[in-house]
Design a protein around this motif. Structure first.
Motif: not given
Length: 207
Positions: A35-43
């Motif tokens: 979930r975090d990897a998807v939500e913070l993909k840009g970072v």
């Protein structure tokens, strides 16, 4: 053993083996990471130029995935690191699947590690591109996490090789020489002996 014992122990601890030692815990852990990897993909895509604290464990995963290979797997599956090593063997092999891992994964005794063999079975299913009927939701979450990590460049990192028998013998000889010098001439003599061992190491390395 192929790699330095302390480095392998540190890797097992850094990868938070307790979070993936059973299916319910692994599902929670993988779901959050995905979930975090998807939500913070840009970072995440800016690693290693940009680091963001909520993605710290993703960076740890990338570090050890860079180091992971069949020899690391062999050490983890050897029994030297107890069930913790088996957990991390299955975890890393699931995140970086390869048919080259199958021999070592299949060598893990399910009777010796009855509570952890499920992760080995998952890793084998990933290596052979099979559906893991034991928990398809966990497998789907794992694939999602792996897909998120795939485009990120891996850092230049590897575990230190284990000392050879010759290295260990040489180290013991050098240690004893420093101790003998200290007994014979005190701290100043010990420092001279220590300096000599360092010069000897540089000479062996051609420096």
């Amino acid at each position: 053993m192929h790699f330095d014992h302390d480095d392998v122990v540190r890797m097992i601890a850094d990868l938070q083996y307790m979070r993936v030692m059973d299916v319910p815990g692994a599902k929670r852990h993988v779901a959050k990471l995905a979930r975090d990897a998807v939500e913070l993909k840009g970072v995440l895509s800016q690693y290693p130029r940009v680091r963001y604290q909520p993605l710290d464990h993703h960076y740890v995963l990338l570090k050890y995935l860079a180091a992971f290979n069949v020899n690391v797997l062999a050490d983890l599956c050897s029994g030297q690191y107890s069930w913790r090593g088996i957990v991390i063997a299955g975890w890393l092999a699931s995140l970086k699947p390869s048919k080259d891992y199958l021999d070592h994964l299949s060598s893990v005794s399910p009777t010796a590690y009855p509570h952890n063999a499920w992760l080995i079975r998952l890793a084998m299913a990933e290596a052979t591109h099979e559906r893991w009927a034991e928990d398809t939701d966990l497998q789907d979450q794992l694939v999602q996490l792996r897909t998120c990590l795939a485009p990120i460049p891996l850092p230049n990192f590897c575990l230190r090789p284990a000392l050879s028998d010759a290295d260990v013998s040489r180290w013991v000889t050098e240690r004893d020489a420093v101790k003998d010098a200290n007994r014979a001439g005190g701290a100043s003599a010990a420092l001279i002996a220590l300096g000599q061992t360092r010069l000897n190491r540089l000479a062996r390395n051609g420096l």
